[in-house]
Motif scaffolding. Structure first.
Motif, PDB file in Angstrom:
ATOM      1  N   VAL A   1       0.850  -1.206   0.000  1.00 12.54           N
ATOM      2  CA  VAL A   1       0.000   0.000   0.000  1.00 12.54           C
ATOM      3  C   VAL A   1       0.876   1.243   0.000  1.00 12.54           C
ATOM      4  O   VAL A   1       0.593   2.219  -0.690  1.00 12.54           O
ATOM      5  N   LYS A   2       1.979   1.207   0.769  1.00 16.78           N
ATOM      6  CA  LYS A   2       2.919   2.326   0.831  1.00 16.78           C
ATOM      7  C   LYS A   2       3.911   2.313  -0.330  1.00 16.78           C
ATOM      8  O   LYS A   2       4.828   3.129  -0.364  1.00 16.78           O
ATOM      9  N   GLU A   3       3.760   1.367  -1.250  1.00 18.99           N
ATOM     10  CA  GLU A   3       4.633   1.190  -2.416  1.00 18.99           C
ATOM     11  C   GLU A   3       6.077   0.959  -1.994  1.00 18.99           C
ATOM     12  O   GLU A   3       7.016   1.422  -2.640  1.00 18.99           O
TER      13      GLU A   3
ATOM     14  N   LEU B   1      -5.718  -3.127   1.607  1.00 15.82           N
ATOM     15  CA  LEU B   1      -5.041  -4.392   1.929  1.00 15.82           C
ATOM     16  C   LEU B   1      -5.692  -5.591   1.249  1.00 15.82           C
ATOM     17  O   LEU B   1      -5.225  -6.711   1.391  1.00 15.82           O
ATOM     18  N   GLY B   2      -6.776  -5.368   0.535  1.00 17.89           N
ATOM     19  CA  GLY B   2      -7.451  -6.463  -0.149  1.00 17.89           C
ATOM     20  C   GLY B   2      -8.689  -6.944   0.579  1.00 17.89           C
ATOM     21  O   GLY B   2      -9.342  -7.893   0.148  1.00 17.89           O
ATOM     22  N   ILE B   3      -9.041  -6.294   1.682  1.00 15.72           N
ATOM     23  CA  ILE B   3     -10.269  -6.643   2.398  1.00 15.72           C
ATOM     24  C   ILE B   3     -11.425  -5.987   1.664  1.00 15.72           C
ATOM     25  O   ILE B   3     -11.372  -4.806   1.323  1.00 15.72           O
ATOM     26  N   LYS B   4     -12.484  -6.757   1.437  1.00 15.25           N
ATOM     27  CA  LYS B   4     -13.633  -6.244   0.687  1.00 15.25           C
ATOM     28  C   LYS B   4     -14.347  -5.158   1.482  1.00 15.25           C
ATOM     29  O   LYS B   4     -14.520  -5.276   2.684  1.00 15.25           O
ATOM     30  N   TYR B   5     -14.768  -4.098   0.791  1.00 22.05           N
ATOM     31  CA  TYR B   5     -15.479  -2.993   1.445  1.00 22.05           C
ATOM     32  C   TYR B   5     -16.883  -3.438   1.845  1.00 22.05           C
ATOM     33  O   TYR B   5     -17.611  -4.030   1.053  1.00 22.05           O
ATOM     34  N   ASP B   6     -17.242  -3.161   3.079  1.00 19.14           N
ATOM     35  CA  ASP B   6     -18.568  -3.442   3.593  1.00 19.14           C
ATOM     36  C   ASP B   6     -19.161  -2.121   4.084  1.00 19.14           C
ATOM     37  O   ASP B   6     -18.608  -1.502   4.998  1.00 19.14           O
TER      38      ASP B   6
END
Length: 182
Positions: free
Chosen positions: A89-91, A115-120
């Motif tokens: 995420v911070k490249e 981080l790849g966690i699906k948005y809820d």
């Protein structure tokens, strides 16, 4: 073979991640804090611990001993996996100020969905802090219960060594290095 080459080849001098602490500070107890705990549980696959406020801050509306944050300590391969996601995420770019004198480093991200966690929509978006503690083999002598001992100064991790480890392991870039850090 010179002394520095022998030091580099010694397996006891190899740096490793002792632990990764992931923290989400909400600043208030209640529903937002429990939702932050769910996010942390999704990320780490372990139950997070609630942190309490140390003292009352009236301007922020925080009372002493009120639960305001949630954190989880991760070790081993899982810690490396989560750290890699966070650094992506911070490249893989960190500031020199992110590293401490004792060879640890930390950084924060704005949104957990990176981080790849699906948005809820029921949970919302939370930022989080990552803090990495680096160490070497033999560090347990300082923390064990029986026959405690001190770690010698030559075996302690320095800021310079931590920065080199980060650059070599993750092919990262450190911004704002001074002459003393190189």
């Amino acid at each position: 073979m010179s002394v520095s080459e022998k030091k580099r080849k010694n397996p006891m001098r190899k740096l490793k991640i002792l632990k990764l602490v992931v923290n989400i500070c909400v600043g208030e107890s209640g529903d937002r804090l429990t939702r932050a705990a769910k996010v942390l549980e999704q990320l780490t696959d372990q139950t997070p611990v609630y942190s309490k406020a140390r003292y009352t801050v009236r301007t922020f509306g925080i009372r002493r001993n009120e639960k305001i944050a949630v954190h989880a300590t991760v070790r081993g391969a899982k810690a490396e996996e989560i750290l890699k996601k966070g650094l992506a995420v911070k490249e893989f770019e960190l500031k020199a100020a992110n590293f401490s004198k004792t060879g640890n480093f930390g950084f924060g991200i704005q949104e957990h969905i990176d981080l790849g966690i699906k948005y809820d929509p029921h949970i919302g978006i939370y930022g989080m802090d990552f803090y990495v503690v680096l160490g070497r083999a033999g560090y347990s002598v300082a923390t064990r219960r029986r026959c405690k001992s001190r770690i010698g100064p030559s075996h302690l991790v320095t800021k310079k060594e931590a920065m080199q480890w980060f650059e070599q392991t993750y092919e990262g870039v450190i911004l704002g290095k001074t002459a003393a850090d190189k």
